[in-house]
Write an enzyme that holds these catalytic residues in place. Structure first.
Site, PDB file in Angstrom:
ATOM      1  N   ASN A 282     -11.658 -12.672  -1.715  1.00 54.61           N
ATOM      2  CA  ASN A 282     -10.990 -11.561  -2.405  1.00 54.61           C
ATOM      3  C   ASN A 282      -9.951 -10.925  -1.470  1.00 54.61           C
ATOM      4  OD1 ASN A 282     -12.903 -10.379  -0.636  1.00 54.61           O
ATOM      5  ND2 ASN A 282     -12.871  -8.517  -1.856  1.00 54.61           N
ATOM      6  N   CYS A 284      -9.639  -8.318   0.481  1.00 51.44           N
ATOM      7  CA  CYS A 284      -9.968  -7.792   1.826  1.00 51.44           C
ATOM      8  C   CYS A 284     -10.840  -8.740   2.629  1.00 51.44           C
ATOM      9  CB  CYS A 284     -10.625  -6.429   1.693  1.00 51.44           C
ATOM     10  SG  CYS A 284      -9.491  -5.184   1.076  1.00 51.44           S
ATOM     11  N   GLU A 286     -13.916 -10.028   2.375  1.00 49.27           N
ATOM     12  CA  GLU A 286     -15.369  -9.969   2.549  1.00 49.27           C
ATOM     13  C   GLU A 286     -16.138 -10.741   1.489  1.00 49.27           C
ATOM     14  OE1 GLU A 286     -14.713  -6.863  -0.518  1.00 49.27           O
ATOM     15  OE2 GLU A 286     -13.628  -7.563   1.256  1.00 49.27           O
TER      16      GLU A 286
END
Length: 745
Positions: A282, A284, A286
């Site tokens: 995704n 960011c 994580e």
């Protein structure tokens, strides 16, 4: 399902001033006039009730839906747990899209590429973020068999994705966020690494390079590695691994982009390898996901589980209860969510991935009086996350007994290892909690505080300094508290160099920039050991950090078992014009006292403002890059050639200053107030001259009547476009601690 009617005796939640601002602006449902049609109590009940109503589908459930709605309401309004933003915004509404994280495939055909763009637009419109791998696209200048033409390559399509994202307002609150990933063995990898070196380029994308273990071994052995054309699977060339790794390090030093992920490690932890390889995360980083997969996230506020009377200061029983309720909540969210594509619905229901994480970690350490940068903090991180991991698995097993395992369980690693059935293929993720932590009144994710005090914009331009409440209490307890000290802390943001304060206080209350980079990384690794997916964390570096420092951090991340790493050198964005292009040349120019002038992009956008001056109508055009002024053109209608020439000269010199990286505040300071022979009164005030008028336009457009906010390191940082407060970089995004504005990319 729709929410049930709220009981009249539902307790009113306690909302801080900051949370009130964020919830009103970004989360409360709005009417056609843009005004809220629900209050805070109604918002939390809407979410709690609609998610609890999914319980009615399961006859073996130990809860009644109405009972569970009250439990979920209390869970959220006591700020022990909060779901991701799309759930808070959309649960119980007609939109009903509740997931934050999506990954879409980008195939090697025009049809597949533009399908991905269309699907991303639908996801952004519903409030989600998207990740893409561009590794399947054939390299530029390859032959296109169907037409006999030449391929334009992944970077050209990356720009089209970025432009499309710019046009879609994400969930009515912010621009869409994307992750773009490319394998290190793609023939266009050098162009991809350098794709964001021009400031403002690809501003809706975070970029990461997917490093393989074969590549890392080639770096270690100082060897070449093979580039593979994805459409033919044939060798396309070779590169020296050390040189590619060095370029990655240099670009991270310059601007923080691109980050890196360790692709083989991510796929070793893929719970459903029979469904294919994971190729992207995704926005960011994580949440690694399979193509067309989505995941909904939520975070437990660890600050709420401090128990001073317990043996080790943590209420483990309360934490266990919260983990079990949170897992049930997130599993219900899967059923409640309406996804934008049928393919996504199928993949989500097949694997039922959830991502339970934490926030408030730094605040818990403050209360326990444990320094973030200590061995004791690292051991506690492993203990806390290990507990959450074990209990989340236990909760998922209990749900499997009530509801059945996730449909793909029989082909998963759990079945192969005889671990017993689980309801969810993954249960834990440590995600960014920028706005959630403001609502909960705690520190963000597993990050340290960026500053112990920040300035919040309030009504009529007034600015209030807010100090971390745990620090304020500790200062009062040690009889060190005073208005003068609070003012000094708000100026510096840190107490690490305040030698007159108790040494223990200075060791415990550390900020991101007080902490050695290796402790940032060790903390990420400690949480990663007990997290199914990945950990969103930024390794903060001082401005004077070297490229060798970043090299060491990247290598340590690989050795410690992290799934990726993001570094950010303090102030690098504001000085990026000194770093782009030829790094050595820019460095030499800096030593000689010369500034590098940023190249003008081929296309820029801006505005033209008419201002009445004593010498005629001034038309000031300001063009922007990444939301900041880049160049100005001043033309004046009436008067002779001399005035026209002066206006043009002012525009050229102001443009030169802006393109050389000089802050707009410094430009305004120099030209505002310059007197002339024909001042003019108007509703804007007294304009003294052409340069004064230029200064007035720039001040009102970009400074919002306030001085620029500086860091305790003395570096100018970006300001929030919504409220003017300082933006800090953490968890892969710029975040405003005052109003909740976030910008990823």
């Amino acid at each position: 399902m729709k929410p049930s009617k709220m009981p009249q005796d539902t307790v009113e939640p306690v909302i801080s001033d900051n949370a009130r601002t964020v919830l009103t602006k970004r989360y409360l449902r709005k009417g056609e006039d843009g005004q809220p049609v629900e209050d805070f109590r109604a918002m939390f009940w809407r979410v709690a009730s609609s998610i609890a109503n999914e319980e009615k589908k399961y006859k073996k459930s130990r809860y009644k839906a109405d009972e569970l709605a009250g439990i979920f309401y209390t869970l959220m309004t006591e700020y022990r747990f909060l779901p991701n933003s799309p759930t808070l915004m959309n649960a119980g509404t007609d939109l009903g899209q509740l997931a934050a994280c999506f990954v879409l495939p980008v195939g090697d055909s025009m049809e597949e590429i533009f399908d991905a763009i269309k699907h991303a637009a639908l996801i952004h419109k519903s409030g989600g973020g998207t990740g893409f791998s561009f590794s399947r696209l054939r390299p530029k200048d390859s032959r296109v068999g169907s037409t006999g033409g030449i391929a334009s390559g992944p970077i050209s399509f990356l720009r089209i994705f970025n432009t499309a994202t710019e046009q879609v307002k994400q969930g009515g609150t912010r621009r869409g966020a994307n992750m773009g990933i490319m394998r290190v063995d793609h023939p266009d990898i050098i162009d991809f690494i350098r794709a964001k070196e021009r400031d403002g380029e690809l501003n809706n994308f975070n970029l990461s390079i997917a490093l393989t273990e074969e590549f890392m071994q080639a770096v270690e052995n100082n060897e070449e590695y093979v580039l593979i054309a994805p459409h033919t699977k044939k060798e396309k060339g070779r590169l020296k691994a050390v040189e590619v790794f060095s370029l990655l390090v240099q670009k991270a030093w310059e601007s923080g982009d691109p980050g890196i992920i360790f692709l083989d490690r991510i796929n070793r932890d893929n719970p459903t390898p029979a469904q294919g390889e994971i190729e992207s995360t995704n926005p960011c980083g994580e949440q690694p996901l399979l193509p067309y997969e989505a995941c909904n996230l939520g975070s437990i506020n660890l600050d709420r589980f401090y128990a001073p009377d317990s043996d080790d200061g943590i209420d483990w029983e309360a934490l266990r209860d919260t983990v079990h309720l949170s897992v049930r909540f997130l599993d219900n969210v899967i059923d409640a969510s309406r996804y934008p594509l049928d393919k996504i619905t199928q993949m989500v229901n097949k694997n039922r991935k959830i991502g339970l994480g934490v926030m408030g970690w730094a605040d818990l350490l403050f209360q326990l009086e444990i320094p973030y940068n200590s061995h004791k903090a690292l051991k506690l991180a492993e203990k806390v996350m290990g507990f959450i991991q074990n209990e989340s698995k236990s909760a998922s097993k209990l749900l499997a007994e009530e509801r059945g395992p996730f449909p793909a369980y029989n082909e998963s690693v759990y079945a192969r290892q005889n671990l017993g059935p689980f309801r969810n293929a993954t249960t834990t993720t440590i995600a960014p909690t920028g706005t959630l932590s403001i609502i909960a009144g705690c520190s963000s994710g597993v990050e340290p505080l960026f500053a112990l005090s920040f300035v919040r914009q309030v009504m009529d331009g007034e600015r209030l300094a807010e100090v971390n409440p745990h620090l304020e209490e500790a200062l009062k307890k040690s009889r060190s508290h005073s208005p003068k000290l609070m003012e000094e802390i708000s100026q510096k943001g840190s107490i690490s160099r305040m030698d007159f304060l108790n040494e223990n206080l200075r060791e415990v209350y550390v900020t991101a920039m007080d902490i050695e980079p290796e402790y940032h990384l060790k903390m990420q690794a400690a949480f990663q050991r007990y997290t199914d997916n990945a950990v969103s964390k930024t390794v903060n570096l001082p401005h004077e950090a070297t490229k060798e420092d970043i090299w060491d951090i990247y290598w340590m991340a690989y050795e410690l078992g992290c799934k990726g790493v993001t570094v950010y050198r303090d102030g690098c964005k504001s000085s990026q014009v000194l770093c782009t292009g030829d790094g050595e040349k820019a460095s030499q120019e800096k030593k000689e006292g010369r500034l590098s002038v940023q190249e003008r992009p081929e296309v820029v956008y801006g505005f033209t403002q008419k201002v009445r001056t004593g010498l005629g109508e001034l038309y000031l055009t300001v063009n922007e890059v990444d939301g900041r002024p880049f160049e100005v053109f001043a033309t004046i209608g009436r008067s002779g050639r001399s005035i026209t020439a002066k206006a043009e000269a002012i525009g050229r010199l102001v443009s030169l200053a802006l393109r050389s990286g000089i802050a707009v505040e410094d430009v305004v300071k120099q030209i505002k107030g310059i007197g002339g022979e024909h001042p003019v009164f108007q509703k804007k005030g007294l304009l003294l001259s052409i340069p004064d008028a230029v200064g007035w336009v720039l001040e009102n457009r970009y400074m919002q009547g306030t001085k620029t906010v500086g860091s305790h390191a003395g570096l100018s940082r970006p300001s929030c476009p919504d409220c003017g407060s300082e933006l800090v970089f953490q968890e892969g995004c710029f975040v405003c601690s005052s109003c909740g504005y976030t910008k990823c990319g």
